[in-house]
Design an enzyme around this catalytic site. Sequence first.
Site, PDB file in Angstrom:
ATOM      1  N   SER A 127       0.845  -1.199   0.000  1.00 40.37           N
ATOM      2  CA  SER A 127       0.000   0.000   0.000  1.00 40.37           C
ATOM      3  C   SER A 127       0.875   1.241   0.000  1.00 40.37           C
ATOM      4  CB  SER A 127      -0.865  -0.020   1.265  1.00 40.37           C
ATOM      5  OG  SER A 127      -1.425   1.251   1.516  1.00 40.37           O
ATOM      6  N   TYR A 151      -0.549  -0.025  10.399  1.00 40.18           N
ATOM      7  CA  TYR A 151      -0.819  -0.752   9.158  1.00 40.18           C
ATOM      8  C   TYR A 151       0.299  -0.488   8.138  1.00 40.18           C
ATOM      9  CZ  TYR A 151      -3.252  -1.727   4.702  1.00 40.18           C
ATOM     10  OH  TYR A 151      -3.601  -2.190   3.466  1.00 40.18           O
ATOM     11  N   LYS A 155       2.990  -3.229   6.583  1.00 41.11           N
ATOM     12  CA  LYS A 155       3.168  -3.431   5.143  1.00 41.11           C
ATOM     13  C   LYS A 155       4.632  -3.162   4.745  1.00 41.11           C
ATOM     14  CE  LYS A 155      -1.041  -4.469   3.586  1.00 41.11           C
ATOM     15  NZ  LYS A 155      -1.313  -5.777   2.950  1.00 41.11           N
TER      16      LYS A 155
END
Lengths: 329, 329
Positions: A127, A151, A155
């Site tokens: 992402s 998050y 990632k």
Amino acid sequence: MKVLVIGAAGMVGRKLLEQVAASPDVLGGDIDALTLVDVIEPTAPEALASVASCKAIDLSTDGAAASLIAGRPDLIFHLAAVVSGEAEADFEKGYRVNLDGGRALLEAIRQEGQSAPYRPRLVFASSVAVLGAPFPEKIGDEFFATPLTSYGTQKAIMELLLADYARRGFLDGIGIRLPTICVRPGKPNAAASGFFSNIIREPLSGKEAVLPVDDSVRHWFVSPRSAVGFFTHAATLDLSKVGPRCNLIMPGLSATVAEQIAALETVAGSKAVSLIRREPDPVIEGIVGSWARDFDPKRALELGFTAEDDFEEIIRIHIDDELDGKIGA
Amino acid sequence: MKVLVIGAAGMVGRKLLEQVAASPDVLGGDIDALTLVDVIEPTAPEALASVASCKAIDLSTDGAAASLIAGRPDLIFHLAAVVSGEAEADFEKGYRVNLDGGRALLEAIRQEGQSAPYRPRLVFASSVAVLGAPFPEKIGDEFFATPLTSYGTQKAIMELLLADYARRGFLDGIGIRLPTICVRPGKPNAAASGFFSNIIREPLSGKEAVLPVDDSVRHWFVSPRSAVGFFTHAATLDLSKVGPRCNLIMPGLSATVAEQIAALETVAGSKAVSLIRREPDPVIEGIVGSWARDFDPKRALELGFTAEDDFEEIIRIHIDDELDGKIGA
């Protein structure tokens, strides 16, 4: 060819499977076995039912990754993740699923290869959340990853692990840094980015949508169709062209909310636009203000990844793929 | 103040402790308790013996981190690591010590803070090995981390975790990306970077040293004294000035081997230089060719970190600190 899709019940997973069902050779070969996994049992498209097995498995539980890798899939899509908001709200769950689960998958692959040669291709959904503000006007391929969410951190760590496992020869890896997918099908959701899709999808069906930010807000978009294209392209790409810097910013479209609305007017008329209700929300404005607005994804473009050139195209794709080509009212 | 030093038996750890012994307030307060940890039992400098406890502990074993954090140190230096060559040769050990050990430390801190408020400062020894070639002529603060070793990967992951744990308020974190330390005291070692120190240290003691690369090779150096200065500065720095991008490229000196040798000649004469024996080694030339040559560490300089301006100074520091100010023959 044996294919494993982890996170097969999510939006990208389902659309990827629809694409594979429609064009069976899109992954570069005949599929003999297709294993679909998610925390809830996924469903295989009818055209793939004869080769598919569907399983409800949490990758982060002990032995789960090894059990999936024991079948020696040639191609693996790892799309599963606890989303941004949840990973921020539940620190331990985010790390367990997004980091430990992913690392367990890499380790299962490495260990499977210790008994007999095994080197599958792993396509990983990353992402642009691996990046963190402040940003340059256009973010280049070599801009550093300083995520501002757990998050994004998870990632970014998975990207590093993927690159190292690939470099060591345990697998062939490629990471796909997804833009915000728009127009997201389904119902309005509470995600801070939800309005970017809501203000298009809802008016196209004759429903009101709330716009919580100023028209000048700029963001980075890709259609679900192009997002699926990233994954099928990554599945078949000659990775010797990618090299060790295997986590790539994907192409997308930089557009302001005003440009989104103008495109909606062109495609669906002023009546659709009149269904957008402006309700400024300082909290959402604050969150969105720290997000990336524009990129210069040179490497992905050179490697043949493609996305939309204007927002009208993004809207027409939604109308074609989700509304059977018809605008509601 | 309670201080914990993990990796206290290593070169940087020992020199840091010597500095603390010489200037007890260099860490910003009186030290009531000093815990020194390494895989082999470290030794405390005599001046610190009354407050020191020394332990042989492997941070990556179950419960080790929690046992160290139970004492609630205010300031923690995490210097321990399996070095680059070993992390490359032993994949599992590198990940266990450099990643799992470090993460266990972060988790122990977070969990300690769940019973009663606890937010220590953690100063983490990272490395420019988080970066990977090809490089721009000068590497800026915002250049991306694409390590080409497992060691560099493990350090880059720890940087990301440190930043996220700091952002969440579990600790105050700062990561120090060390240049190559030169002149390394001690005996010649087999590390690919060893010759950068060998060609200075050995001739200064009247001994031969082998130079395996061309004189034009450029590299990024800091003296052991300045490296220790990075850690003491990081221990006392106002971290509100650092913000979420808390892993910093440290200042250093970019010099070619030719410049190293010219500085040796100025400081110690042509007889010392004549002790350098040129024995080109294509393997070492290959490894060193992928290393960073020069940086533009703007942020660290603005934050008050300092290093040497010329290589003669680096040599004189070695003569002062290791040779009692005298050049052997």
